[in-house]
Design an enzyme around this catalytic site. Structure first.
Site, PDB file in Angstrom:
ATOM      1  N   LYS A 160       0.804  -1.246  -0.067  1.00 41.36           N
ATOM      2  CA  LYS A 160      -0.113   0.245  -0.175  1.00 41.36           C
ATOM      3  C   LYS A 160       0.885   1.230   0.149  1.00 41.36           C
ATOM      4  O   LYS A 160       0.394   2.265   0.604  1.00 41.36           O
ATOM      5  CB  LYS A 160      -0.913   0.118   1.312  1.00 41.36           C
ATOM      6  CG  LYS A 160      -1.879  -1.125   1.115  1.00 41.36           C
ATOM      7  CD  LYS A 160      -3.048  -1.018   2.461  1.00 41.36           C
ATOM      8  CE  LYS A 160      -2.199  -1.551   3.485  1.00 41.36           C
ATOM      9  NZ  LYS A 160      -3.193  -1.756   4.595  1.00 41.36           N
ATOM     10  N   ASP A 196      -5.908  -5.988  10.515  1.00 40.76           N
ATOM     11  CA  ASP A 196      -7.230  -5.556  10.433  1.00 40.76           C
ATOM     12  C   ASP A 196      -8.232  -6.494   9.926  1.00 40.76           C
ATOM     13  O   ASP A 196      -9.482  -6.254  10.698  1.00 40.76           O
ATOM     14  CB  ASP A 196      -7.255  -4.088   9.382  1.00 40.76           C
ATOM     15  CG  ASP A 196      -6.788  -4.273   7.982  1.00 40.76           C
ATOM     16  OD1 ASP A 196      -6.201  -5.460   7.696  1.00 40.76           O
ATOM     17  OD2 ASP A 196      -6.594  -3.369   7.206  1.00 40.76           O
TER      18      ASP A 196
HETATM   19  C1  GLC Z   1      -2.970  -4.964   2.505  1.00 40.08           C
HETATM   20  C2  GLC Z   1      -2.051  -5.509   3.647  1.00 40.08           C
HETATM   21  C3  GLC Z   1      -3.081  -6.335   4.454  1.00 40.08           C
HETATM   22  C4  GLC Z   1      -4.009  -5.722   4.814  1.00 40.08           C
HETATM   23  C5  GLC Z   1      -4.830  -4.876   3.603  1.00 40.08           C
HETATM   24  C6  GLC Z   1      -6.183  -4.233   4.070  1.00 40.08           C
HETATM   25  O1  GLC Z   1      -3.084  -5.846   1.429  1.00 40.08           O
HETATM   26  O2  GLC Z   1      -0.943  -6.319   3.190  1.00 40.08           O
HETATM   27  O3  GLC Z   1      -2.167  -6.913   5.705  1.00 40.08           O
HETATM   28  O4  GLC Z   1      -4.956  -6.531   5.717  1.00 40.08           O
HETATM   29  O5  GLC Z   1      -4.150  -4.257   2.889  1.00 40.08           O
HETATM   30  O6  GLC Z   1      -5.802  -3.250   4.935  1.00 40.08           O
END
Ligand code: GLC
Length: 443
Positions: A160, A196
């Protein structure tokens, strides 16, 4: 627009539609490949799904007390206080939110974690919470972490758009604890670590026992579900029976047909070759995919009479919010200095937004179908899917497109799957994880 240009535009758009379309056959193939990758991931074999054990199982609904949570997501950082009444009700009693500055995302480990510690201290100050006693805090860290216990785990790799140096390969709980210490806040004990998705599942299943999947459809995308411990073959020591929530890191799923725009986006990204599903589905990338289509159409003379290229030439200038505006019936043209946009251009942009966001929703729906049919091949029970994230919550028509593909794939049995918004799920869920962790450590 003359007749020839109109025909060329129509041809381009129908080609675009076919290049982005996820048909029933594609979705079935995705499901079957998901099952293979899940099985490899659980066995510790090579897989694009990491299938990370979370060291936590679903709550009973009787957990009680006041808990603190720190939620580091994709764009924001939040500190929250949550009260659980022991009877399936969780109430957010205080919350602070800050945007994570770009220089922290791309800086160094100490700057990033000092900033996080400052946010926690600010929360104590603003909410007038005394520092005369110890506090336990759950750290929701929304990135792929190889967890080794309920309160430790090393960052596998940033996603991200984060690149902060010195965090990959490190235990993020240790980094946070050290930062809290540096800031004179050793009275805060980091008692649990969570993804999360796990928080989202915990929050909803505290209130509703039929919930057995947590999904994020926001800046990034990912999911988790409760797996039988006996199936987590790569971790034989976890116990003989029972379940443990597994963080799939499904954003990394790579058995997908990518197109020319996906490939350009991937090559120019901070993590080329990684997070392919995330790059086709999540909010961080949809605007950029649409921008790449628009740039090509301008170059081919199919949009804006071949002018105004410069407004769209900056990477990530177009956001998912812009796409949502267009879908809602307003537009983003003023943000790009465009005036007097023709009806044909407006209609074409509208189509691009629809095509790009529909693929995202259909892929997300297919991925959910894959996980639910893994847990319950014949869909004999009801499954509530807790979903958090602005794409699911706010993008017009997104939820409907997800339901369409579930119905196409599963027919009447699709009704056994309920997609349910879990607003603030990851923060509230973190508090519940804190409660479960307190129970585990006090046993
Ligand atoms: C990215 C992260 C993951 C998280 C997701 C949503 O894919 O690698 O850990 O859960 O974003 O925030």
């Amino acid at each position: 627009m003359n007749k020839d240009s109109a025909t060329m535009l129509d041809r381009f758009l129908s080609h675009l539609e076919s290049v982005f379309f996820i048909g029933l056959h594609d979705a079935e193939e995705i499901i079957s490949n998901f099952h293979k990758e899940m099985s490899h991931g659980l066995a510790g074999e090579k897989s694009s799904l990491k299938m990370i054990p979370s060291f936590v199982c679903r709550p009973k609904g009787t957990e009680k007390g006041k808990f603190l949570a720190l939620d580091l997501g994709g764009t924001n950082i939040r500190v929250l206080a949550v009260e659980l009444d022991g009877n399936r009700n969780a109430v957010l009693t205080a919350a602070n939110k800050s945007v994570i500055p770009q220089e922290m995302m791309a800086g160094t480990w100490d700057n990033l974690f000092d900033f996080i510690a400052d946010c926690v201290l600010l929360f104590f100050k603003e909410n007038d919470i005394g520092i005369h006693q110890g506090y336990s805090l759950t750290f929701t860290f929304s990135f792929p972490v190889a967890q080794s216990s309920i309160a430790s785990g090393k960052l596998i790799g940033w996603t991200k758009g984060f690149t902060a140096a010195g965090v990959e390969g490190e235990d993020v709980v240790a980094l946070l604890s050290e930062a809290l210490k540096r800031k004179g806040a050793s009275f805060i004990h980091v008692a649990a670590l969570a993804n999360d998705t796990v928080g989202t599942l915990m929050a909803k299943s505290y209130a509703d026992p039929s919930c057995d999947m947590g999904v994020i459809l926001g800046t990034g995308t990912n999911a988790c579900y409760p797996e039988k411990i006996a199936h987590i073959l790569k971790r034989p020591g976890l116990g003989a029976s029972g379940e443990m929530i597994v963080n799939m890191e499904w954003g990394g799923f790579n058995q997908l047909q990518t197109n020319i725009y996906d490939n350009i986006l991937d090559r120019a990204s901070l993590n080329p070759g990684k997070q392919l599903l995330e790059k086709m589905v999540s909010g961080m990338y949809l605007g950029e995919i649409a921008r790449l289509v628009i740039v090509e159409m301008i170059e081919q003379g199919l949009l804006f009479r071949g002018t105004s290229l410069s407004a769209f030439s900056k990477g990530y200038a177009l956001t998912t919010e812009h796409l949502a505006m267009m879908t809602q019936g307003s537009d983003f043209f003023a943000d790009f200095g465009l005036r007097d946009v023709t009806a044909a251009d407006r209609q074409a942009i509208h189509e691009i937004c629809r095509i790009v966001s529909t693929r995202s929703a259909r892929l997300a729906g297919a991925a959910i179908a894959a996980v639910v049919t893994w847990m319950d091949a014949n869909l004999e029970s009801e499954h509530t899917i807790a979903i958090d994230g602005s794409l699911f919550e706010k993008y017009p028509g997104f939820q409907g497109c997800m339901s369409d593909i579930l119905n196409d794939l599963l027919g009447d049995r699709g009704a056994m799957i309920k997609l349910d918004l879990a607003k603030d799920g990851s923060g509230i869920g973190a508090a519940i994880i804190g409660a479960v962790a307190a129970h585990i450590t006090s046993r």
